[in-house]
Write an enzyme that holds these catalytic residues in place. Structure first.
Site, short mmCIF file in Angstrom:
data_model
loop_
_atom_site.label_atom_id
_atom_site.label_comp_id
_atom_site.label_asym_id
_atom_site.label_seq_id
_atom_site.Cartn_x
_atom_site.Cartn_y
_atom_site.Cartn_z
N GLU A 345 0.82 -1.22 0.00
CA GLU A 345 0.00 0.00 0.00
C GLU A 345 0.85 1.27 0.00
OE1 GLU A 345 -2.80 -0.24 3.23
OE2 GLU A 345 -3.50 -2.23 2.66
N GLU A 436 -5.42 -8.20 0.45
CA GLU A 436 -6.10 -7.92 1.72
C GLU A 436 -7.53 -7.56 1.38
OE1 GLU A 436 -4.60 -5.00 4.48
OE2 GLU A 436 -2.56 -5.76 4.32
#
Length: 555
Positions: A345, A436
């Protein structure tokens, strides 16, 4: 994961285990896979809307709640657009007629105040995404959706707010094709046989099924206790091995070693690393040391460190990488391949490794690769990059699998737009995973819309883990023909040993004597399978002696 963050099928128990395959010989499709492929093709082709008409829903003609129509800006469609989104319940809603079928949905929008997250729903199924920063009206591709014959409903609103909506449009679409085949050759030319075998298996199921995955063994065990199956992939975090955490009292002793028996039991392992900054932690009441992986909790500037390879901060980064290498080495010594997902991320900027822009990040990723692979000689790693922004991609030579992290407000969201954006970039080059997810994704509707994640990995906790759904929903996902669980993995795919042979049914075995095709010694964890002519390893926890009998607990 960044915290906090705004933002049923037929029975699939196989009657026999899937046989082991070696030397990259891919397993033939099971009846389950063939059934799933045929069913998905029939479902999607039935819903094709190519004969239907495009539908544009002007925002100013919708039902407005807490917002208003205006003509202040130029370049809008219709007679105006809708502005004033500044509260959670603000929205524009529509009820409209359509022919049943498959459509591509797009939103006309403007974001004069910078990029903004939005939410909504189409016929009750959640949608969400991030509008780019644009002062001119632009379009956002929501991906594919199914509309029903007759009355349909849709709404957009909430989430970050402070955007403007021009229209919602549905264009008839063809049934989606699955992703192209991907060469499973690892980026590490010296990758281990275990890595090569696992990637070959992934390539064989990609576009046919989605592997299940779960963060933390506690949540994985909860899934097994609730629905009777264990996820194919277990995810853990090496965060506590960060030296700056150990300096403050963290003690991860034995974590790595404790993962080895789980892999011996047939589970595929993935690891992330919430890397606590090597130094310069704020360590205040508001930003304590244990939040040191967040940008806001450290002043560490890794771009400056990278620019000075002889400097102290550069040496501290190498120290940290070396500490993690020591743990990964234990897994390589045990012949365990690892889905290695560091520095995730990055483009979000909330982690320090994303705070100095894409060029510095790419240099850090390449340094991490070089240090682990070439300096430490770790060849058991499958490199997984979680990043959706092309500017942050370190290059094909450093990435095996690409991933998306998603935390939609509605966990039944199909994520079609995120998938399509990644597919446009990586189709035929890299396999794409849902690395995720906030909750448990509803995989069957995703696949029906051509969204074929290689695997999904649910996050943990009451809001984002399996506790966020009831048993019926959880069973519907994990017992779906669309999803692969641990007991359906081929033997040896998680570790190069006689380990991991899938036993789908519980069975009784005689200790010390042959009983049919199975033999178990009095204190041994090996059993001999005569038809397949090999030994099967079972962890001690799965063999419990009871007099002259041993109970072998399968999945």
């Amino acid at each position: 994961m960044r915290l906090p963050r705004r933002f049923g099928g037929l029975s699939k128990r196989l009657s026999t285990p899937i046989p082991m395959f070696k030397h990259h010989t891919l397993p033939s499709l099971s009846f389950k896979w063939l059934y799933r492929l045929a069913g998905a093709a029939l479902f999607v082709s039935t819903l094709s809307a190519v004969s239907a008409q495009a539908i544009r829903l002007e925002a100013e003609d919708g039902s407005l709640t807490g917002v208003s129509a205006t003509t202040e800006a130029t370049g809008y469609s219709g007679t105006g657009y809708v502005t004033g989104f500044d509260a959670a319940d603000d929205r524009v809603s529509w009820s409209f007629q359509a022919d049943a079928g498959l459509y591509r949905a797009t939103i006309g929008f403007r974001t004069p105040n910078g990029e903004k997250g939005f939410s909504g729903a189409i016929n009750g199924s959640g949608i969400s995404g991030m509008f780019d920063d644009t002062n001119a009206f632009a379009t956002f591709d929501l991906g594919l959706v199914n509309l029903q014959d007759g009355t349909n409903t849709a709404w957009i609103g909430g989430n970050w707010n402070y955007y403007e909506i021009d229209y919602l449009e549905f264009t008839p679409a063809e049934a989606p094709a699955g992703p192209q085949a991907v060469d499973p050759t690892p980026v590490d030319p010296d990758a281990s046989a275990e890595v090569r075998e696992l990637l070959a298996y992934f390539a064989s199921v990609y576009g046919q099924n989605t592997l299940s995955g779960q963060q933390t063994r506690t949540d994985a065990a909860s899934i097994q206790s609730r629905v009777g199956v264990y996820p194919a992939i277990l995810a853990e975090d090496l965060i506590e091995y960060s030296p700056s955490r150990i300096e403050h009292g963290s003690d991860p002793s034995g974590l790595t070693e404790s993962l080895i028996p789980l892999v011996d039991n047939g589970t595929i392992l993935t690891l992330c690393w919430h890397w606590n900054a090597p130094t310069d932690l704020l360590d205040t009441t508001e930003q304590p040391w244990w939040r040191g992986f967040y940008t806001e909790a450290t002043t560490f500037n890794f771009a400056e460190a990278l620019a000075d390879p002889q400097g102290e901060d550069y040496a501290l980064m190498l120290r940290d990488i070396d500490a993690i290498a020591a743990q990964l080495q234990k897994l390589e010594d045990a012949n365990i391949p690892v889905l290695w997902r560091p520095l995730h991320e990055s483009e979000g900027g909330w982690f320090w490794w994303g705070a100095q822009g894409p060029d510095a990040f790419k240099e850090l990723w390449q340094l991490l690769y070089d240090r682990l692979v070439n300096y430490h000689g770790l060849h058991n790693l499958i490199w997984v990059l979680t990043s959706e922004d092309p500017d942050w991609y370190p290059g094909d030579a450093y990435v095996d699998i690409v991933g998306v992290d998603a935390y939609p407000e509605d966990m039944t969201a199909t994520l079609s737009s995120s998938w399509q954006a990644m597919l446009d970039r990586f189709d035929g080059r890299k396999m794409i995973a849902l690395t995720e997810f906030g909750g448990i994704p509803d995989i069957e509707p995703m696949q029906a819309l051509g969204v074929w994640w290689l695997y999904f990995q649910s996050w943990t906790g009451g809001q984002y883990g399996p506790d966020a759904v009831d048993d019926a929903y959880l069973a519907g996902v994990y017992q779906s023909d669309a999803v692969i669980v641990r007991s359906e993995l081929p033997a040896g795919v998680s570790k190069d040993t006689w380990a991991g042979y899938a036993i789908d049914a519980n069975l009784w075995v005689d200790t010390g004597d042959f009983l049919g095709n199975i033999w178990v010694g009095d204190d041994s964890d090996w059993i001999w399978d005569a038809p397949l002519q090999h030994w099967i390893w079972l962890p001690e926890s799965q063999v419990q002696n009871d007099g002259a009998w041993a109970w072998v607990a399968g999945d």
